[in-house]
Design an enzyme around this catalytic site. Structure first.
Site, PDB file in Angstrom:
ATOM      1  N   ARG A  48       0.659  -1.065  -0.067  1.00 44.82           N
ATOM      2  CA  ARG A  48      -0.392   0.182   0.115  1.00 44.82           C
ATOM      3  C   ARG A  48       1.203   1.124   0.021  1.00 44.82           C
ATOM      4  O   ARG A  48       0.213   1.996  -0.551  1.00 44.82           O
ATOM      5  CB  ARG A  48      -0.730   0.002   1.331  1.00 44.82           C
ATOM      6  CG  ARG A  48      -2.191   0.879   0.962  1.00 44.82           C
ATOM      7  CD  ARG A  48      -2.805   1.218   2.270  1.00 44.82           C
ATOM      8  NE  ARG A  48      -4.333   2.124   1.923  1.00 44.82           N
ATOM      9  CZ  ARG A  48      -4.125   2.619   3.211  1.00 44.82           C
ATOM     10  NH1 ARG A  48      -3.407   3.628   3.640  1.00 44.82           N
ATOM     11  NH2 ARG A  48      -5.330   3.230   2.534  1.00 44.82           N
ATOM     12  N   ILE A  74      -7.500   7.164  -1.506  1.00 43.53           N
ATOM     13  CA  ILE A  74      -7.101   5.832  -1.051  1.00 43.53           C
ATOM     14  C   ILE A  74      -7.728   5.064  -0.567  1.00 43.53           C
ATOM     15  O   ILE A  74      -7.565   6.016   0.754  1.00 43.53           O
ATOM     16  CB  ILE A  74      -5.762   5.013  -1.429  1.00 43.53           C
ATOM     17  CG1 ILE A  74      -5.312   3.867  -1.017  1.00 43.53           C
ATOM     18  CG2 ILE A  74      -5.297   6.181  -0.102  1.00 43.53           C
ATOM     19  CD1 ILE A  74      -4.117   3.551  -1.068  1.00 43.53           C
ATOM     20  N   SER A  75      -9.341   4.429  -0.122  1.00 42.58           N
ATOM     21  CA  SER A  75      -9.493   3.970   0.382  1.00 42.58           C
ATOM     22  C   SER A  75      -9.415   3.581   1.349  1.00 42.58           C
ATOM     23  O   SER A  75      -8.289   2.908   1.600  1.00 42.58           O
ATOM     24  CB  SER A  75     -10.986   2.868  -0.331  1.00 42.58           C
ATOM     25  OG  SER A  75     -11.459   3.289  -1.159  1.00 42.58           O
ATOM     26  N   GLN A  76     -10.322   3.322   2.871  1.00 38.28           N
ATOM     27  CA  GLN A  76      -9.627   2.948   3.678  1.00 38.28           C
ATOM     28  C   GLN A  76      -9.579   1.013   3.793  1.00 38.28           C
ATOM     29  O   GLN A  76      -9.711   0.440   2.822  1.00 38.28           O
ATOM     30  CB  GLN A  76     -10.243   3.383   5.697  1.00 38.28           C
ATOM     31  CG  GLN A  76     -10.536   2.217   6.299  1.00 38.28           C
ATOM     32  CD  GLN A  76     -11.693   2.211   7.463  1.00 38.28           C
ATOM     33  OE1 GLN A  76     -12.665   2.068   7.108  1.00 38.28           O
ATOM     34  NE2 GLN A  76     -11.631   1.557   9.033  1.00 38.28           N
ATOM     35  N   PRO A  77      -8.587   0.475   4.763  1.00 39.15           N
ATOM     36  CA  PRO A  77      -8.443  -0.901   4.272  1.00 39.15           C
ATOM     37  C   PRO A  77      -9.128  -2.064   4.527  1.00 39.15           C
ATOM     38  O   PRO A  77      -9.468  -2.962   3.635  1.00 39.15           O
ATOM     39  CB  PRO A  77      -6.496  -1.356   4.889  1.00 39.15           C
ATOM     40  CG  PRO A  77      -6.375   0.138   5.153  1.00 39.15           C
ATOM     41  CD  PRO A  77      -7.485   0.865   5.074  1.00 39.15           C
TER      42      PRO A  77
END
Length: 236
Positions: A48, A74-77
């Site tokens: 990431r 960038i989205s939350q994992p």
């Protein structure tokens, strides 16, 4: 895929533990009691830190969204993991992603063995994502990327086993429903999409299943906050 990735094993393990805890806590809402092994492995395998801004490198393996260029994120994992699982991502699946962004979600999907077709509306982001994905070994034919209006989908390569939309809309774009295969699932954040507000409230992650008669069954799952799904030219 980088020496730094190997050196950050502890951060990655802590992130996975946090994601799995969140999955357990939201199991009643999502229907996911645990992450499928293929999704867990994919999250663990994608570096990431290669997708975030250099200034955010220290936060790359934190379980939260981070800003990228052009007002996007960038989205939350955890959200990436849940959306990947809801799509049924795995070997041989053909998945359409709307909103490539930095390319992180596309890499996770590809890491499951899926073939990913991804559309990005912001030209500089599309170019940057293509470069990053290619450098990390996620280029064509595993991930096929193009610039364009994601609301129109990719009809010439439809139908898709699953469609993942990484931007909010008040309703499912009809073109995407048409391009979803029978038995497939479309995952998208439904709710207000005000382009003047980067994180509009009132959004819900939905999973839309296409029935054998062509109708749709919508499952409303968890509250989320995504940037809006917009037409070309609406983001500078």
């Amino acid at each position: 895929r980088s020496a730094a990735f190997s050196q950050r094993r502890g951060e990655r393990e802590a992130l996975l533990a946090e994601i799995e805890g969140d999955v357990r806590e939201t199991a009643r809402q999502t229907g996911l009691s645990r992450l499928p092994d293929v999704v867990r492995t994919a999250i663990a395998s994608v570096p990431r830190h290669c997708f975030v801004r250099p200034s955010d490198d220290a936060h790359a393996y934190e379980n939260r969204a981070l800003p990228i260029d052009h007002g996007q994120t960038i989205s939350q994992p955890y959200i990436v993991a849940v959306m990947t699982a809801l799509c049924g991502a795995g070997p041989g699946k053909r998945i359409l992603e709307i909103g490539t962004g930095c390319g992180y979600q596309a890499a996770v999907l590809a890491e499951t063995g899926a073939v990913v077709y991804s559309i990005e509306v912001v030209p500089p982001l599309a170019r940057s994502a293509a470069q990053t994905l290619e450098a990390l070994g996620y280029g064509s034919p595993d991930v096929v990327l193009r610039e364009g209006d994601g609301r129109q989908g990719w009809p010439e390569v439809a139908p898709f086993d699953a469609i993942l939309v990484a931007a909010a809309a008040e309703r499912m774009p009809s073109a995407l429903g048409e391009q979803l295969a029978v038995g497939g699932t479309l995952v998208f954040p439904m709710g207000p999409a005000n382009p003047r507000r980067p994180f509009p409230s009132g959004q819900t992650l939905c999973a839309v299943d296409k029935q054998s008669d062509g109708s749709f069954r919508t499952r409303k799952l968890i509250p989320v906050a995504f940037v809006p799904l917009v037409a070309p030219g609406r983001i500078s």
